[in-house]
Structures are given as structure tokens and as C-alpha cells.
Design an enzyme around this catalytic site. Sequence first.
Site, PDB file in Angstrom:
ATOM      1  N   THR A  91      23.321 -18.244   9.252  1.00 32.38           N
ATOM      2  CA  THR A  91      23.442 -16.896   9.816  1.00 32.38           C
ATOM      3  C   THR A  91      23.631 -17.020  11.324  1.00 32.38           C
ATOM      4  OG1 THR A  91      21.097 -16.604  10.323  1.00 32.38           O
ATOM      5  CG2 THR A  91      21.813 -15.996   8.082  1.00 32.38           C
ATOM      6  N   LYS A 139       0.825  -1.214   0.000  1.00 31.41           N
ATOM      7  CA  LYS A 139       0.000   0.000   0.000  1.00 31.41           C
ATOM      8  C   LYS A 139       0.854   1.258   0.000  1.00 31.41           C
ATOM      9  CE  LYS A 139      -3.326   2.615   2.685  1.00 31.41           C
ATOM     10  NZ  LYS A 139      -4.139   2.702   3.885  1.00 31.41           N
ATOM     11  N   SER A 183      10.012 -15.234   1.458  1.00 32.26           N
ATOM     12  CA  SER A 183       9.213 -16.367   1.913  1.00 32.26           C
ATOM     13  C   SER A 183      10.157 -17.451   2.404  1.00 32.26           C
ATOM     14  CB  SER A 183       8.332 -16.865   0.765  1.00 32.26           C
ATOM     15  OG  SER A 183       7.512 -17.919   1.196  1.00 32.26           O
TER      16      SER A 183
END
Length: 151
Positions: free
Chosen positions: A93, A28, A46
Site C-alpha cells: 500500500t 459494545k 489483526s
Amino acid sequence: MKPLAEITAEYLRDSGQFSLIAPMLIGKLGPKFLNPGPKSSLILTSGRVAERPVKGYTMGAHRAAGLYGMTRALALDLAPIRVNIVSPGATETEMWGDEAQRAARREMMKKLLLLGKAGTPEEVGEAYIYLMKDSNATGTVVHSDGGSLIQ
């Protein structure tokens, strides 16, 4: 993530912030800060569970798969601004823990993953760079998963 048996309506409402509300607000508000046209893009993230679910991880699969659909819908709504998604697999990570935990997980990944290793942040980052550069890519998913979907 909670097991399916522990999921409540409140949990669904509260946990939807990152998988539904944040991407929707980015869709938006993002165009207000981008130049109109195919040189601009939004890239969501994702995960592998969208296409290859893991037992006990229904909520994670739901969120990841929902982002795929949202990405394509946003690509339609925001065109000519491009909207894509990166779907990383296992990526080493600091989230893997301290060095001992990371070493143990590294060994596990050698046995589990097609390429015998998890990805690095730099490798996964290349997927984002590709989507930023390819002004003809929109509504698509780029995987950086070491072949985990075909194994």
C-alpha cells in the site's frame, strides 16, 4: 512500536487505544446499528505477528494475539451477530512509502515470501468480503498472507 526495553506503563496505556479500546467499543456499540442475526457481522483486523512473532516486535504480537481472543469472546457475547478477524500478511500500500521505497520493498518480498510477492489491497479485501458473505462464519480468523505462516 517501541522495543521491549523502552516500554513503560504510560506507553501501554496510551497505545492500547486501537488494540483494545476501539475494538471493545465497536463490540459494545456496533450491535445498536446492526440487524440482529447471522447476516450482520463485525470484522476486526489483526496481523501475521499474532501467530508468527518477529524479534523486537513484542508489542505488535501482543496486540494482534489479544485481538484473536477478543474476537472469539465478542462472537460469544454478541451472537447471533457474527464477529471475525482478518489477518493480512505483507500488503503493498501507500504506507510502504514513495515509489522507490515500494520498489525496494517489492524486491525484498520476492525473496522472503512463499508466493514471491506481497498481497494487494484488493486481494486482502476478498477476505473481508468472504466474512461478510459467509453467514456461518463467526469467531474465526481468515488469513490473507501469501503463505507466510507456513514458510
